[in-house]
Design an enzyme around this catalytic site. Structure first.
Site, PDB file in Angstrom:
ATOM      1  N   ASP A 320       0.833  -1.204   0.000  1.00 53.13           N
ATOM      2  CA  ASP A 320       0.000   0.000   0.000  1.00 53.13           C
ATOM      3  C   ASP A 320       0.869   1.256   0.000  1.00 53.13           C
ATOM      4  OD1 ASP A 320      -1.953   1.883   0.199  1.00 53.13           O
ATOM      5  OD2 ASP A 320      -2.670   1.294   2.175  1.00 53.13           O
ATOM      6  N   GLU A 513      -8.657   8.989   5.264  1.00 51.69           N
ATOM      7  CA  GLU A 513      -7.535   8.379   5.988  1.00 51.69           C
ATOM      8  C   GLU A 513      -7.304   9.083   7.331  1.00 51.69           C
ATOM      9  OE1 GLU A 513      -4.302   7.065   3.501  1.00 51.69           O
ATOM     10  OE2 GLU A 513      -5.578   7.014   1.745  1.00 51.69           O
TER      11      GLU A 513
HETATM   12  C1  BGC Z   1      -4.541   3.895   0.838  1.00 49.43           C
HETATM   13  C2  BGC Z   1      -5.059   2.741   0.012  1.00 49.43           C
HETATM   14  C3  BGC Z   1      -5.222   3.161  -1.422  1.00 49.43           C
HETATM   15  C4  BGC Z   1      -3.905   3.682  -1.933  1.00 49.43           C
HETATM   16  C5  BGC Z   1      -3.920   4.069  -3.408  1.00 49.43           C
HETATM   17  C6  BGC Z   1      -3.361   4.577   0.201  1.00 49.43           C
HETATM   18  O1  BGC Z   1      -3.082   5.788   0.825  1.00 49.43           O
HETATM   19  O2  BGC Z   1      -4.193   3.437   2.129  1.00 49.43           O
HETATM   20  O3  BGC Z   1      -6.271   2.293   0.560  1.00 49.43           O
HETATM   21  O4  BGC Z   1      -5.678   2.087  -2.179  1.00 49.43           O
HETATM   22  O5  BGC Z   1      -3.553   4.822  -1.168  1.00 49.43           O
HETATM   23  O6  BGC Z   1      -4.600   5.230  -3.635  1.00 49.43           O
END
Ligand code: BGC
Length: 596
Positions: A320, A513
């Site tokens: 991730d 987030e």
């Molecule tokens: C997130 C993921 C996401 C990824 C791509 C990350 O910051 O934790 O859930 O899929 O970014 O955008």
């Protein structure tokens, strides 16, 4: 003497640099073409009639080490300075980080962008198509004009796998039409703490419900007519991080430590992933959390022993965001640790050139074995063949975006996701013939708020900056011609203030987030004041809460005759009116506890 030493050092440095350049860079440059080459008919991996395993093995046997390493890189599209690098490095995938858009940011703009990137991948010697990934968390949310469904927390309230599968199929259609082939969804995290800024990205806190809906969503994407690769995320225990443990100084929970024992991890958080594997998961994203002192992307026990060996996962593990590079200050050590732990595709070596150097070096030195390299690439190729990348070109009919049937499906989902938290005096359903309805609150006329984050921008957009029906719009559409609906955000209704019904639509501003980690999720002062004002002028008061999680409503719960948890309903606000006015029954049930 000094001059001689300096000159010698320069010669040595230049020599080493040249050797490095010659040995590793440009890694596959002699193997790229201006146009897609015609490939020999006996290259068996091109034969769609063969089994996936036969095609994978044939292709793998033709690949150089550098080509294999290229497949393991997943790059944010804005880091590609020269599109020919896609063929030169044989990159495995590109992504649009949330909000990373084409110009113009339209469905056609998306299709052109992805097709163009895809073309470069097919110009490499072997023509292995890229995966193009996005976070389609509630519909194809990056793309203006897409149908925006309720966020997963709302779908969690429906407890309806069939509906969720239909939503995923519709989303897959819209995604595939724009050429995108991979969605970083569904989230299979089991959210245990509403203070976490990602609770709404989950189907809630009930493991069985998360499992059923998560699998339904994954199948809806992968079994669509133009399949879209799903990513089951964030493996594992990501919904159970401890407050105050984030490695990001701006966050509290997100990217933190999952401090639970293995029994709890297995009982609460592993089942959705186990079921996903049993139902054909092709990619799993490792979380940014830490368990037992190891970041997930470095955790060989969880990635290799449990996921791959014990559960029998045959797809590939993608890391991730920048997670791999958080393992160690040394990028080389980070990469070797992650790949040896079981990461197959590395998200975001922004600098894919050094990724290629480090990885080639690691394989040459034996820090990553050739077997591990082949295993990783085999898994990636298998997924690419399984979703048909070699046998079709990206892109399709853009009129499917926001088509009437998708909007109707979204509206149905909105109605089914509403949860009735309180209903004294049988206030709901409301009569469509009510003479006068006064409406207030921060989320009444705000399509951005009802969509939350991962909509056009990573952190969402507050306000009416894109299409859809607001909740106020839905109320206006629902009532009879004789009903007067008056709206004022703060609840200051000046003319003839007395009303039979007041509807306060209140809630949270969008967040994504760790930016949404909140010690005490609650209503804003402005929303509480608006509710109090409406209370004083309405015979009956309905409060609709547009939020990504349960919020503290103790300040107003005594004032409200009816309270509805609306979650983040998406573009079709009319679905809220459908239950308020009784066109649809309230069937939604809480996906996580909401203390009243
Ligand atoms: C997130 C993921 C996401 C990824 C791509 C990350 O910051 O934790 O859930 O899929 O970014 O955008």
């Amino acid at each position: 003497m000094k001059k001689i030493i300096v000159a010698g050092a320069i010669v040595l440095a230049v020599g080493l640099g040249a050797w490095y350049w010659y040995a590793y860079y440009p890694v596959t440059s002699s193997l790229t073409y201006q146009a897609e080459p015609t490939r020999p008919a006996d290259w068996r991996y091109l034969d769609a009639s063969l089994s996936i395993d036969e095609r994978v093995e044939d292709l793998l046997s033709r690949m150089t080490q550098a080509e294999k390493i290229g497949q393991m890189a997943l790059i944010e599209k804005n880091s590609i300075s020269d599109s020919t690098d896609i063929s030169r490095y044989g990159l495995g995938g590109l992504l649009s980080g949330a909000g990373a858009r084409p110009d113009p940011n339209t469905p056609a703009g998306w299709q052109d962008m992805v097709k163009n990137f895809d073309t470069y991948s097919r110009r490499s010697r072997l023509g292995i198509p890229i995966l193009y990934g996005v976070d389609a968390n509630h519909g194809h949310g990056n793309v203006p004009g897409a149908t925006l469904f309720p966020h997963f927390i709302g779908l969690g309230a429906t407890h309806d796998p069939e509906l969720v599968k239909k939503i995923a199929s519709a989303t897959a259609k819209e995604i595939a039409a724009t050429g995108v082939t991979w969605s970083f969804s569904p989230t299979l995290d089991v959210a245990t703490d509403p203070r976490w800024g990602r609770a709404y990205e989950t189907f809630g806190s009930d493991t069985a419900n998360v499992t059923d809906l998560g699998v339904a969503y994954m199948r809806g994407l992968q079994e669509a007519a133009s399949p879209v690769l799903a990513a089951a995320k964030h493996y594992v225990g990501n919904g159970d991080m401890e407050w105050g443990t984030s490695i990001n100084k701006n966050f509290k929970i997100d990217q933190g430590v999952t401090r639970i024992d293995e029994r709890t991890l297995r009982a609460t958080h592993l089942p959705p992933f186990k079921a996903a594997v049993q139902n054909g998961a092709l990619s799993v994203m490792a979380g940014l959390n830490t368990w037992q002192d190891k970041k997930l992307s470095a955790n060989s026990y969880l990635l290799t022993d449990v996921l791959k060996k014990e559960l029998g996962f045959k797809g590939f593990v993608v890391s991730d965001w920048y997670g791999v590079y958080e393992i160690s200050p040394s990028p080389y050590r980070s990469l070797t640790t992650a790949v040896n732990a079981g990461v197959d595709m590395v998200m975001l070596p922004f600098d894919y050139k050094s990724f290629s150097l480090y990885m080639n070096l690691a394989v040459d030195r034996g820090d990553i074995s050739r077997e591990r390299l082949d295993d990783a690439v085999r898994r990636i190729l298998r997924a690419k063949f399984a979703v048909g990348l070699f046998d079709r070109r990206p892109g399709g009919d853009l009129s499917t975006l926001n088509s009437p049937d998708h909007r109707a499906l979204a509206r149905e989902a909105v109605a089914k996701s509403q949860v009735l938290l309180k209903n004294r005096y049988q206030t709901l359903p409301l009569s469509k013939k009510t003479k006068r309805i006064v409406v207030a609150g921060s989320s009444a006329d705000n399509i951005g708020r009802q969509n939350g984050a991962w909509t056009i921008e990573w952190q969402g957009v507050d306000g009416n900056w894109f299409g859809g029906t607001s909740i106020l719009g839905g109320i206006r559409e629902a009532v009879s011609g004789d009903t007067v609906v008056e709206y004022e955000k703060s609840g200051t209704i000046v003319n003839n203030p007395q009303a039979e019904i007041g509807i306060a639509v209140v809630g949270e501003a969008p967040y994504a987030e760790g930016w949404g980690d909140a010690a005490h999720p609650e209503l804003s002062k402005e929303d509480i004041a608006a509710i109090k004002k409406l209370r004083s002028i309405s015979r009956r008061l309905v409060v609709v809460i547009v939020s990504g999680r349960p919020v503290d409503i103790s300040a107003i719960s005594g004032d409200a005759d009816a309270i509805v948890a609306s979650w983040l309903p998406g573009s079709e606000g009319a679905g809220v009116a459908d239950v308020l006015f009784g066109d649809q029954p309230f069937t939604g049930r809480l996906p996580m506890a909401w203390p009243l």
